[in-house]
Scaffold this active site. Structure first.
Site, short mmCIF file in Angstrom:
data_model
loop_
_atom_site.label_atom_id
_atom_site.label_comp_id
_atom_site.label_asym_id
_atom_site.label_seq_id
_atom_site.Cartn_x
_atom_site.Cartn_y
_atom_site.Cartn_z
CE LYS A 173 -35.05 -59.21 27.35
NZ LYS A 173 -35.90 -58.35 26.52
N GLY A 223 -40.17 -49.42 30.14
CA GLY A 223 -40.83 -49.99 28.98
C GLY A 223 -42.33 -49.95 29.08
CB SER A 224 -44.90 -51.88 27.32
OG SER A 224 -44.76 -53.21 27.79
NE ARG A 225 -51.17 -49.73 33.45
CZ ARG A 225 -52.12 -48.86 33.79
NH1 ARG A 225 -52.32 -47.81 33.04
NH2 ARG A 225 -52.82 -49.03 34.88
N GLY A 227 -45.62 -55.24 29.85
CA GLY A 227 -44.37 -55.96 30.14
C GLY A 227 -43.85 -55.65 31.53
N GLY A 228 -43.89 -54.39 31.91
CA GLY A 228 -43.39 -53.98 33.22
C GLY A 228 -44.22 -54.56 34.34
CD GLU A 247 -40.27 -44.41 32.67
OE1 GLU A 247 -41.20 -44.77 31.93
OE2 GLU A 247 -39.26 -43.78 32.29
CB CYS A 283 -42.05 -42.50 29.09
SG CYS A 283 -40.40 -41.99 29.53
CD GLU A 370 -47.18 -44.41 27.42
OE1 GLU A 370 -47.32 -45.42 28.12
OE2 GLU A 370 -46.11 -43.78 27.34
#
Lengths: 487, 487
Positions: A173, A223-225, A227-228, A247, A283, A370
């Site tokens: 994606k 990616g982001s917390r 979204g992940g 991650e 990150c 973060e």
């Protein structure tokens, strides 16, 4: 970028100017997704069954083709991400390096471990038949590209390369911040791989649709917390849950112990270089520097940051989120603020900024934010017990660093705390710059990783896509014929 | 057994008579749980930091003490489970065997892998600093005991032994079908382990409370699909999700290919022995036998099953669920039914029963019902394509078997299908009887396991409780001092 209430359109935006440019990409349609999944399922048969050296040959061809197109790739990626040509040139090199590394590893059989447990005579539990424990590829997987690494963590990044090496077809994606780079990488590679082994899709809904498709066997994400976590939850709520290797970012501690030879002007420069590398959008950013009270670097940092110029963000969304997090940090920290320069007149820029405060003065929530950008936090401590108590309030981290003389009496106990909370601990070295090698572990306790036993960088990443199978009492050579799946 | 609307009371029930007996156990209270968790967190410091040989010494002492108490353990377990003294005696032997096996493995350093990736000069990606990749214990874990293995998958079963060997303290939740056995095992072991390294709790709510506690770092479970899925969901919904190693049961295919030398009366006897072992209450039960149409074993099975006597279920709940699943199977299968004997007058007994039908006549849902008891399904096929199409409708399985001559032309393609759907494939041997050894893989695609990359039996089970950490650029010997966590 992604409009509510109509068909999704994705178009590149130059972050240096804020202007859209280039072709408009439509979100991949349900019919196209259906074809992509059928094609990946069909490709799984022959790809996972292929000889590792044949997969390695294809991967080398892909890496060579990417290298051959480096100029046009860097050109478009720079326009889409603002990361700059030197950095992007290096990133392409890292990307093809790791593709070749996985290719060579499977050629050598490094991660296709077969353990023959010979039969033992006698009644159980001592006696047992012959057991051959080996691994098989999981199946088709979906990989979500990251915004901040348009090559190394995107369409043909480490997740894709490790999955392909393991024998798993990949549906990748594209990240909406660099659709043209993603498309170009895909087009260069797709011709060199069998049909269905690599497919590119666009759009958030398309990504979640693939992740929740029953034929998909794993997901990987950087990616982001938020979204992940949403994707992790989707993967786990499936009727048949699947491994999701996410991650999700990290607040990384860097500790300077008192009396370190590192307490110098050059140390302050190195700190700012690491913090502001890639405009802080790593990150592995040194999010929080813990420094002994009264150390000489504070005035140095203050003096040097005013000379640092604002970098450009990857996208408006990245800048907006960063600025919001910085504002939130300001409400949680009672200390000094050192600010750099911002001479931009358009585009997505924010001046670098560093908060400096005594460790005792901050609210614990500040340890969990973060900023993902050019924002640093320097916390001063008076004793190591206080430092450790604060570290224990932090969440899981990808990486941590400790600067100290090798014989510092506190090195071991602080190092143990860092090891308990992070996936990598570095001695007298900064956290940015992740070596792509067999000894790497790029993961760590949540939220650093949704799967703390696995790494997304380095050769061990391939094990995420291999599932053990034991063959019991088969005639010799048959397990080797069975370990690759052909339907 | 577990009353709604009042404090939970747990008491043993003799499944052969249906009568309750022995002491009443109260559900572990929130205050007791709080103490248990604090104690486990506190024990983690010294237990994970201890020398592997010291943990091994404690584990050997525990195994010796269990063996020394085998008579009283088997006595009470037989009254609570009805599994019979010979089987339970064997199970104690297997349990102490595997405790010693984990102890010996850590003494030899088998699973405490440290990989030193030497520094390479030059710029990245080729050049990199020295990286030492090793593992650290995850932290305190919770283990849920199984009903059908009061020793080998309970308080001191494989999950607990592997976690303890890895350096993780364990809070063990007793299965309510054998509280006295659980208590006795715990009391024998607890005196030989440091405080907090092993704690026993009772009650469903207590178990879920521990699983969702922020200080717990992993869960392990062997049991039903519904119970396991509920716990898996809880583990993943946590603010900080944790690995949940659930073994949720399995519908295991056994394939007999046409012309197999195995098509004999003795084969029918062996099938019934495997199917009815432990009253069919094994997750490795040969759930579905696929046999060539017209094979000679069908009349043999029919003739032999009428001589087979009903076994006793572990509990009323197990019998009730089995009987319901058998009734459901009857609605989905249009074929013959062969039934054994049931001469019981009290307790929890059901006569063995086998459904025989052409593969084409059943509804696909029948392939997903694990009866977990003395119920078998024999499906006859006329050609191998039909067989494979049906196998591909099945869910993930712990184990599968194929009976065929070694040169059977269909062995490879059917074997590959079995390898694609199960964690272990056996050749000319029955699925029951899981060897406890390094080559074992007792897992498989969901629902066989919630974590298809891991095994709950055999030495590799220890890897579930070890998390990688990489130490970068440390002076020699320091990573060894840091790898064990002391807070």
């Amino acid at each position: 970028m992604e409009n509510v209430g109509g068909p999704l359109k994705i178009q590149s935006i130059n972050p240096r100017t804020g202007e859209t440019f280039g072709p408009v990409f439509n979100e991949t349609t349900p019919a196209e997704l259906d074809t992509a999944i059928k094609s990946a399922v069909s490709a799984f048969a022959s790809w996972s069954h292929s000889e590792p050296k044949d997969r390695a040959f294809s991967l080398h061809a892909v890496a060579d083709a990417i290298d051959a197109n480096i100029e046009s790739l860097v050109e478009i990626a720079d326009l889409e991400t603002g990361l700059g040509k030197p950095r992007l040139t290096g990133e392409v090199g890292r990307t093809t390096f790791q593709i070749r590394q996985f290719a060579d590893a499977i050629s050598h059989g490094d991660y296709e471990t077969t353990f023959i447990d010979a039969a033992v005579d006698g009644p159980p539990p001592v006696g047992h038949p012959e057991l051959v424990r080996t691994t098989v590829a999981l199946g088709p997987v979906v990989v979500f590209g990251a915004s901040n690494f348009p090559f190394a963590f995107s369409v043909l990044g480490g997740d894709t390369a490790s999955a392909l090496a393991a024998g798993c077809p990949v549906i990748a994606k594209a990240h909406p911040a660099h659709p043209q780079t993603s498309q170009l990488v895909f087009e260069i590679a797709a011709n060199l791989l069998p049909v269905g082994v690599l497919t590119l899709i666009h759009g958030v809904a398309a990504g979640t649709s693939v992740l929740t498709n029953p034929r998909i066997t794993a997901g990987a994400f950087t990616g982001s917390r938020s979204g992940g976590r949403a994707l992790f939850d989707l993967a786990n709520k499936r009727e048949i849950p699947i491994p999701f290797y996410g991650e999700l970012g990290s607040v990384n501690p860097v500790v300077e112990l008192k009396g370190g030879a590192t307490d110098s002007p050059a140390f302050a420069t190195a700190y700012l270089d690491s913090l502001l590398l890639g405009n802080g959008q790593f990150c592995t950013n040194p999010s929080i520097l813990f420094a002994p009270e009264g150390c000489t670097i504070l005035p140095e940092i203050k003096a040097q940051i005013v000379e640092r110029e604002a970098g450009v963000f990857l996208s408006e969304a990245t800048k907006t989120l960063h600025d919001k997090n910085r504002a939130l940090l300001a409400t949680l920290i009672d200390g000094e603020i050192f600010t750099g320069k911002n001479s931009s007149v358009s585009g997505f820029y924010t001046a670098p900024q560093i908060f400096v405060a005594p460790i005792t003065s901050i609210k614990p929530e500040a340890l969990m934010i973060e900023a993902f950008g050019p924002t640093g936090l320097v916390l001063t401590f008076t004793d190591v017990d206080q430092l450790i108590a604060t570290l224990l309030h932090m969440e899981g981290a990808l990486t941590s660093s400790i600067f100290a003389p090798a014989d510092d009496p506190d090195l071991i106990r602080v190092g143990k705390v860092l090891a308990s909370m992070s996936g990598r601990v570095s001695f007298n070295s900064w956290p940015t710059g992740v070596a792509v090698t067999a000894g790497q572990h790029h993961g760590g306790p949540y939220p650093a990783s949704t799967s703390p036993l696995h790494t997304s960088v380095g050769l061990a990443a391939i094990t995420r896509f291999l599932r053990p199978v034991t063959f019991q009492s088969f005639p010799k050579n048959i397990p080797n014929l069975l370990r690759n799946i052909t339907h």
